[in-house]
Design an enzyme around this catalytic site. Sequence first.
Site, PDB file in Angstrom:
ATOM      1  N   SER A   5       0.812  -1.221   0.000  1.00 48.75           N
ATOM      2  CA  SER A   5       0.000   0.000   0.000  1.00 48.75           C
ATOM      3  C   SER A   5       0.846   1.273   0.000  1.00 48.75           C
ATOM      4  O   SER A   5       0.309   2.375  -0.057  1.00 48.75           O
ATOM      5  CB  SER A   5      -0.943   0.020   1.205  1.00 48.75           C
ATOM      6  OG  SER A   5      -0.205   0.159   2.401  1.00 48.75           O
ATOM      7  N   LYS A  44       1.781   4.364   6.981  1.00 49.49           N
ATOM      8  CA  LYS A  44       0.998   5.258   6.132  1.00 49.49           C
ATOM      9  C   LYS A  44       1.566   6.674   6.224  1.00 49.49           C
ATOM     10  O   LYS A  44       2.378   6.980   7.088  1.00 49.49           O
ATOM     11  CB  LYS A  44      -0.472   5.314   6.611  1.00 49.49           C
ATOM     12  CG  LYS A  44      -1.254   4.019   6.453  1.00 49.49           C
ATOM     13  CD  LYS A  44      -1.624   3.785   4.992  1.00 49.49           C
ATOM     14  CE  LYS A  44      -2.349   2.474   4.772  1.00 49.49           C
ATOM     15  NZ  LYS A  44      -1.519   1.289   4.994  1.00 49.49           N
TER      16      LYS A  44
END
Lengths: 434, 147
Positions: free
Chosen positions: B60, B97
């Site tokens: 991701s 993230k």
Amino acid sequence: MRRLALVDGNNFYCSCERVFRPDLIGRPLIVLSNNDGCAVARSSEAKRLGVKMGQPFFEIRHLVREAGLIALSSNYALYADMSQRMMDILAQYAPRQEVYSIDESFLDLTGLAEPGVTISERIRAQIEQWIGIPTCVGIGSSKTLAKLANHVAKKEAGGQASGVCDLTVLPSAARDLLIDPIDVEEVWGVGRRVGAQLRAMRIGTVGQLRRAPADLIRRRFSVVLERTVRELNGEACLDIDDIAARQQIVCSRSFGAEVTQVEGLVDAMTEFVAKAAERLRGQQLLASQLQVFIRTNPFRTQQRQTSSALVIPLVVPTDDTIALLNVAILALRHIYRPGFRYAKAGVMLFDLVREGWEQRDLFAEADESRHRLMATVDGLNARYGGGTIRIGRTEARQAWEMKQTQRTPAYTTDWSALPIASARPRLRSTPKFG
Amino acid sequence: MSVPIPLLTSAPLELVDVGQRVHAGFPSPAQDHQQRRIDLNEVLILNPLSTFLFRVSGDSMVDARIYDGDQLIVDRSVEAAPGRIVLACVDGEFTVKILQRHRGSVFLQPANPAYETIRFCEGQELTIWGVVTWNLRQILHDKVGRS
């Protein structure tokens, strides 16, 4: 007036596990001792379930299914690393530090300008930020009072701020109100056994012990307990020990005939550990760390040479031969390599603490009977000659098969065991496209 | 000239300055300027007490050039400011993230259009574990012996 702080990690082993397993936060969690035998650390949720310190796992195993209790094996490598970080962080706060155990440190704050509560809050914030471990700080004019203050700090709304208690800034009446009702067993240096003896003399609280006549305590108990009483009354008798090296007990021997097979080394090590443990008990000390070493004869230059040693920190300080043997044999099997002619072996017990002064008083029912067994063994050996009673080989053979079935990975000491940072989709949500 | 050096993560890795011929024991007039060899521990880990290592699982963050199997250096003492890549705890799991803030809300943004942003509002709980400072990616996976 001296100002001594005692900083310790809350439920330290549990807290270490939770740093790398945030899913364990808020759940009842315990960490088990060597051999997955008994609970040596409990989260607050586990305490609320009634799990006692030192309770054998077989007694509480049902809670796994019934209450979602999670039981993990001890992860020595992780706790040692987190402890080192914590102690290095603390070292910056005071000119003198004494690392007392794997999760406790004394700091001498005497002469520093800032209020104790301010310093304590900064310490707690920094340790939480840098390593994720919750701590409490107790400050007193003696080590014993600092320990007691730390005990107060742990209670809900116990001290001046959450997790902080500074006895030195309280007026004496307020301080007495805070510490006098505390059970006498909680006092540093008073274990369960001394506590029972004190209670028989109608001394059951800190307040009563404080007021006990010094010479009576010295006569009935020891000068050590008398010192504790003086410390409870504000006199700093025990100083911060800056000396890094602690005393140790070594038992080793060069072999008459060289040993090549591991079983021969196991036999020898069994004997060394038994002797060293006996000496430990004779001095009323407990060992916090153990080192085994084996080596070839360096003077036989035509032979292959090797010299190995391994240090194992003990999750719980102990003087129990069987517990020490468990660890020593495991370590020995770890460092033994075939193809060498071993000429010498030995064991060193170090990081010694006085019985009753260790952080956790583990003399629960099961350990009490083991303690009586050890005392009987020592008594018979003393009367009829050393070695009269020996640890049986069958027991020793089982001893080293240490169970560690639920150990978490060595997150910070093993490159292949790094914790995972997920870059995957979360299970609940679906990835969007386009 | 390149010399294979085994990577020991527990010991300081010494890099030899390739621009200089090294003869053991020979003094060199350039030595005063160079002083000690580069120590990767000092370069990569500014605060050893608050620094930890993690391994990435998943993709991701590929647009930020963080790939599956990479090793991340995470420092808990660095401020988690918007725009920085952080290690966060979400639903009991560690996730890597980009941290963003916008009008009272906090976002955890992936670096891959196939993944969605996680949004947190007032009152919701997000724990930032630490800030990612370096990404370590192994290039040569040593499977054969050395010559």
